[in-house]
Write a protein that holds these residues in place. Structure first.
Motif, PDB file in Angstrom:
ATOM      1  N   TYR A  28      13.038 -94.665  -3.554  1.00 41.08           N
ATOM      2  CA  TYR A  28      13.530 -95.330  -2.346  1.00 41.08           C
ATOM      3  C   TYR A  28      14.889 -95.979  -2.594  1.00 41.08           C
ATOM      4  O   TYR A  28      15.835 -95.777  -1.813  1.00 41.08           O
ATOM      5  CB  TYR A  28      12.523 -96.386  -1.882  1.00 41.08           C
ATOM      6  CG  TYR A  28      12.832 -96.961  -0.522  1.00 41.08           C
ATOM      7  CD1 TYR A  28      12.173 -96.496   0.607  1.00 41.08           C
ATOM      8  CD2 TYR A  28      13.807 -97.951  -0.354  1.00 41.08           C
ATOM      9  CE1 TYR A  28      12.457 -97.012   1.868  1.00 41.08           C
ATOM     10  CE2 TYR A  28      14.097 -98.469   0.898  1.00 41.08           C
ATOM     11  CZ  TYR A  28      13.420 -97.990   2.001  1.00 41.08           C
ATOM     12  OH  TYR A  28      13.719 -98.506   3.241  1.00 41.08           O
ATOM     13  N   VAL A  29      14.988 -96.760  -3.662  1.00 37.92           N
ATOM     14  CA  VAL A  29      16.246 -97.464  -3.950  1.00 37.92           C
ATOM     15  C   VAL A  29      17.374 -96.464  -4.196  1.00 37.92           C
ATOM     16  O   VAL A  29      18.494 -96.637  -3.693  1.00 37.92           O
ATOM     17  CB  VAL A  29      16.068 -98.395  -5.168  1.00 37.92           C
ATOM     18  CG1 VAL A  29      17.417 -98.970  -5.605  1.00 37.92           C
ATOM     19  CG2 VAL A  29      15.101 -99.527  -4.831  1.00 37.92           C
TER      20      VAL A  29
ATOM     21  N   VAL B 171      18.558 -94.995  -0.860  1.00 36.76           N
ATOM     22  CA  VAL B 171      19.383 -95.917  -0.071  1.00 36.76           C
ATOM     23  C   VAL B 171      20.771 -96.058  -0.678  1.00 36.76           C
ATOM     24  O   VAL B 171      21.780 -96.040   0.039  1.00 36.76           O
ATOM     25  CB  VAL B 171      18.695 -97.292   0.032  1.00 36.76           C
ATOM     26  CG1 VAL B 171      19.632 -98.316   0.687  1.00 36.76           C
ATOM     27  CG2 VAL B 171      17.407 -97.182   0.833  1.00 36.76           C
TER      28      VAL B 171
ATOM     29  N   HIS C 172      25.687-101.749   4.089  1.00 36.72           N
ATOM     30  CA  HIS C 172      24.342-102.179   3.716  1.00 36.72           C
ATOM     31  C   HIS C 172      23.995-103.549   4.294  1.00 36.72           C
ATOM     32  O   HIS C 172      22.820-103.833   4.548  1.00 36.72           O
ATOM     33  CB  HIS C 172      24.202-102.230   2.193  1.00 36.72           C
ATOM     34  CG  HIS C 172      24.148-100.887   1.546  1.00 36.72           C
ATOM     35  ND1 HIS C 172      23.014-100.099   1.550  1.00 36.72           N
ATOM     36  CD2 HIS C 172      25.104-100.170   0.885  1.00 36.72           C
ATOM     37  CE1 HIS C 172      23.262 -98.967   0.903  1.00 36.72           C
ATOM     38  NE2 HIS C 172      24.519 -98.983   0.500  1.00 36.72           N
TER      39      HIS C 172
ATOM     40  N   VAL D  96      18.338 -99.442   7.269  1.00 35.22           N
ATOM     41  CA  VAL D  96      18.159 -98.247   6.443  1.00 35.22           C
ATOM     42  C   VAL D  96      18.046 -97.004   7.321  1.00 35.22           C
ATOM     43  O   VAL D  96      18.545 -95.939   6.974  1.00 35.22           O
ATOM     44  CB  VAL D  96      16.908 -98.400   5.552  1.00 35.22           C
ATOM     45  CG1 VAL D  96      16.593 -97.090   4.835  1.00 35.22           C
ATOM     46  CG2 VAL D  96      17.104 -99.526   4.538  1.00 35.22           C
TER      47      VAL D  96
ATOM     48  N   SER E 292      12.024-112.979   6.254  1.00 35.45           N
ATOM     49  CA  SER E 292      13.137-112.028   6.356  1.00 35.45           C
ATOM     50  C   SER E 292      12.887-110.999   7.451  1.00 35.45           C
ATOM     51  O   SER E 292      13.818-110.562   8.141  1.00 35.45           O
ATOM     52  CB  SER E 292      13.366-111.326   5.011  1.00 35.45           C
ATOM     53  OG  SER E 292      12.209-110.628   4.601  1.00 35.45           O
TER      54      SER E 292
ATOM     55  N   GLY F  25      21.080-105.874   8.098  1.00 37.09           N
ATOM     56  CA  GLY F  25      20.748-105.014   6.968  1.00 37.09           C
ATOM     57  C   GLY F  25      20.270-105.796   5.756  1.00 37.09           C
ATOM     58  O   GLY F  25      19.351-105.376   5.053  1.00 37.09           O
ATOM     59  N   LEU F  26      20.869-106.951   5.510  1.00 36.48           N
ATOM     60  CA  LEU F  26      20.470-107.788   4.379  1.00 36.48           C
ATOM     61  C   LEU F  26      19.044-108.297   4.568  1.00 36.48           C
ATOM     62  O   LEU F  26      18.229-108.236   3.639  1.00 36.48           O
ATOM     63  CB  LEU F  26      21.428-108.969   4.240  1.00 36.48           C
ATOM     64  CG  LEU F  26      21.064-110.010   3.172  1.00 36.48           C
ATOM     65  CD1 LEU F  26      21.026-109.379   1.790  1.00 36.48           C
ATOM     66  CD2 LEU F  26      22.032-111.183   3.220  1.00 36.48           C
TER      67      LEU F  26
ATOM     68  N   GLN G  90      16.702-106.994   6.367  1.00 33.19           N
ATOM     69  CA  GLN G  90      15.769-105.876   6.266  1.00 33.19           C
ATOM     70  C   GLN G  90      15.534-105.488   4.806  1.00 33.19           C
ATOM     71  O   GLN G  90      14.412-105.183   4.405  1.00 33.19           O
ATOM     72  CB  GLN G  90      16.285-104.665   7.038  1.00 33.19           C
ATOM     73  CG  GLN G  90      15.257-103.541   7.119  1.00 33.19           C
ATOM     74  CD  GLN G  90      15.863-102.248   7.621  1.00 33.19           C
ATOM     75  OE1 GLN G  90      16.785-101.701   7.024  1.00 33.19           O
ATOM     76  NE2 GLN G  90      15.324-101.740   8.726  1.00 33.19           N
ATOM     77  N   ARG G  91      16.597-105.533   4.009  1.00 31.79           N
ATOM     78  CA  ARG G  91      16.452-105.174   2.603  1.00 31.79           C
ATOM     79  C   ARG G  91      15.616-106.198   1.829  1.00 31.79           C
ATOM     80  O   ARG G  91      14.934-105.852   0.866  1.00 31.79           O
ATOM     81  CB  ARG G  91      17.836-104.997   1.976  1.00 31.79           C
ATOM     82  CG  ARG G  91      18.409-103.612   2.259  1.00 31.79           C
ATOM     83  CD  ARG G  91      19.927-103.588   2.212  1.00 31.79           C
ATOM     84  NE  ARG G  91      20.429-102.254   2.527  1.00 31.79           N
ATOM     85  CZ  ARG G  91      20.457-101.730   3.753  1.00 31.79           C
ATOM     86  NH1 ARG G  91      20.006-102.412   4.772  1.00 31.79           N
ATOM     87  NH2 ARG G  91      20.933-100.506   3.955  1.00 31.79           N
TER      88      ARG G  91
ATOM     89  N   ILE H 204      12.016-105.112   2.818  1.00 30.91           N
ATOM     90  CA  ILE H 204      11.614-103.877   2.138  1.00 30.91           C
ATOM     91  C   ILE H 204      11.575-104.078   0.626  1.00 30.91           C
ATOM     92  O   ILE H 204      10.664-103.607  -0.057  1.00 30.91           O
ATOM     93  CB  ILE H 204      12.580-102.735   2.503  1.00 30.91           C
ATOM     94  CG1 ILE H 204      12.517-102.454   4.009  1.00 30.91           C
ATOM     95  CG2 ILE H 204      12.249-101.478   1.712  1.00 30.91           C
ATOM     96  CD1 ILE H 204      13.565-101.477   4.497  1.00 30.91           C
ATOM     97  N   GLY H 205      12.565-104.806   0.100  1.00 32.76           N
ATOM     98  CA  GLY H 205      12.627-105.034  -1.335  1.00 32.76           C
ATOM     99  C   GLY H 205      11.411-105.781  -1.855  1.00 32.76           C
ATOM    100  O   GLY H 205      10.900-105.480  -2.946  1.00 32.76           O
TER     101      GLY H 205
END
Length: 203
Positions: free
Chosen positions: A16-17, A20, A32, A37, A161, A177-178, A180-181, A184-185
């Protein structure tokens, strides 16, 4: 064989990483910090097909990992089995979302675009349910106390988040985007840690 299935949970976040990072590097104008994503494979994206294929690979690994958890023999409580099933559903929804790309910003709303938003919501819900169910099960079994606390901390990050990402998306605010990351992160870190712990325990 069951142990190799658990290793898929370590490989999935790596895929995944990498997807992206590489997808963001080759997609013209991609940011980003401000873009989701899904913009990497939205309708009309230059490299949508190979990027979607890579995300499908990630979700297939997630499906294998979820199945590995169920057949490992270590999900001995119903709530733990629910957590594993949520991981399976997360992988399934992840595959399906690749068939319904996001509408590009400024373009008319389409049926695939609406389906994409619904599936994105289901992805978030299954992530939250997986962490919550597993933490509940471990706490009841008095197992993994440190990882249980870590899971709850990651769950808190995901909730905050995720809410910020939803607000930023609805109001066209920066840093969507931050946010969302971060959401997901947190899930990817948890999946990799869970896979490592379960693979060692199954050895």
């Amino acid at each position: 064989m069951r142990r190799y299935m658990l290793f898929a949970g370590i490989a999935a976040p790596i895929v995944y990483v990498a997807t992206v990072l590489v997808g963001g590097a080759i997609t013209p104008g991609y940011d980003h910090l401000s873009q989701p994503v899904s913009a990497l494979f939205e309708t009309g994206a230059v490299y949508a097909t190979p990027i979607s294929a890579a995300f499908v690979a990630y979700n297939m690994l997630l499906l294998v990992f979820g199945a590995g958890l169920l057949v490992s023999g270590r999900m001995d409580r119903r709530i733990l089995q629910v957590g594993a099933v949520m991981i399976l559903f997360n992988g399934l929804f992840g595959v399906l979302i690749e068939l319904a790309p996001m509408d590009a910003q400024g373009t008319p709303v389409t049926v695939p675009g609406i389906v994409h938003m619904v599936l994105a919501g289901l992805l978030v819900l299954t992530c939250i349910a997986a962490l919550g169910a597993m933490a509940w099960g471990w706490r009841a079994r008095r197992q993994y106390p440190t990882f249980t606390r870590t899971t709850l901390a990651l769950l808190a990050v995901m909730l905050v988040s995720g809410a910020l990402a939803a607000m930023a998306s609805a109001q066209s605010l920066p840093l969507m985007g931050l946010y969302q990351r971060l959401t997901i992160g947190s899930y990817l870190i948890w999946i990799a840690a869970l896979a490592t712990i379960e693979a060692r325990a199954t050895r």
